[in-house]
Scaffold this active site. Sequence first.
Site, PDB file in Angstrom:
ATOM      1  N   HIS A 144     -36.810  23.779  -6.949  1.00 51.86           N
ATOM      2  CA  HIS A 144     -35.680  23.295  -7.460  1.00 51.86           C
ATOM      3  C   HIS A 144     -34.457  23.513  -6.881  1.00 51.86           C
ATOM      4  CE1 HIS A 144     -36.765  22.355 -11.399  1.00 51.86           C
ATOM      5  NE2 HIS A 144     -38.415  22.479 -11.532  1.00 51.86           N
TER       6      HIS A 144
ATOM      7  N   GLU B  22     -31.113  22.944  -7.464  1.00 46.05           N
ATOM      8  CA  GLU B  22     -29.921  23.054  -8.363  1.00 46.05           C
ATOM      9  C   GLU B  22     -29.892  24.879  -9.142  1.00 46.05           C
ATOM     10  OE1 GLU B  22     -33.602  22.950 -11.858  1.00 46.05           O
ATOM     11  OE2 GLU B  22     -33.404  21.929  -9.406  1.00 46.05           O
TER      12      GLU B  22
ATOM     13  N   CYS C  59     -38.489  18.443  -8.510  1.00 52.52           N
ATOM     14  CA  CYS C  59     -39.743  18.722  -9.096  1.00 52.52           C
ATOM     15  C   CYS C  59     -40.643  17.556 -10.185  1.00 52.52           C
ATOM     16  CB  CYS C  59     -39.504  19.870 -10.551  1.00 52.52           C
ATOM     17  SG  CYS C  59     -40.922  20.786 -10.886  1.00 52.52           S
TER      18      CYS C  59
END
Length: 238
Positions: free
Chosen positions: A216, A218, A113
């Site tokens: 993202h 993650e 990001c």
Amino acid sequence: MSLSPPLIGITLDSEEPGGYSRMPWYALRRNYAETVARAGGLPVLLPHEPHLAAAFLDRIDGLVVTGGAFDIDPALFGAEARAGLVLKSGRTRFELAMVQGALERDMPILGICGGQQLLNVALGGTLIQHIPDEVAGALAHEQPNSRSEPGHWVEIAAGTRLAAIVGETRIPVNSAHHQAVRQVAPGCLINAIAPDGVVEGIEATDRTFCIGVQWHPEYDISPADSALLRAFVGACRT
């Protein structure tokens, strides 16, 4: 190949007094460290000490530059700042020192990001400061639904390293940004793009592993996300 897990440095966010503490404090969502660990890395969190950047880089095997609710200073890419930007100069100074040092060492880098945006600027590119002002018919890149769900799709550019990693031509992504790459840095190419034309991923073609994504991974909302983290950690083992 080392049998021990590679040490992965993860940059922190920072906040002024209030909320968690009456003193300035660092912050990071747990899923950044959790997904790095799940991918086989040993996560370590990096405080904002630019004078220690070289010492950190001497010890880590790879660098994750995280996102956050702030903006890259337009002065860094030769633009005038629009109203309403949120700057964190201490964080940006440290992350630039880490990225520049990692690039000099050809250390694997994953920008997430805002981390992708910083990577593009560090390599000589520029940014769109506010997507709604500059992209006609833009998607809701600040998606209203949970970040643990997709916000839109991105097309993966054929022949790129990212395409080889994810093995797909289109993947679902979450979206939490209002800035994006404008001019891609020299030596980089676009590896993912949103339906509205916003750049969603870049990679440096002359580096061992240097990838930025605007979403993202993650949050691990698709097999492509976990594949990207595994590929990054794998590159840190060599």
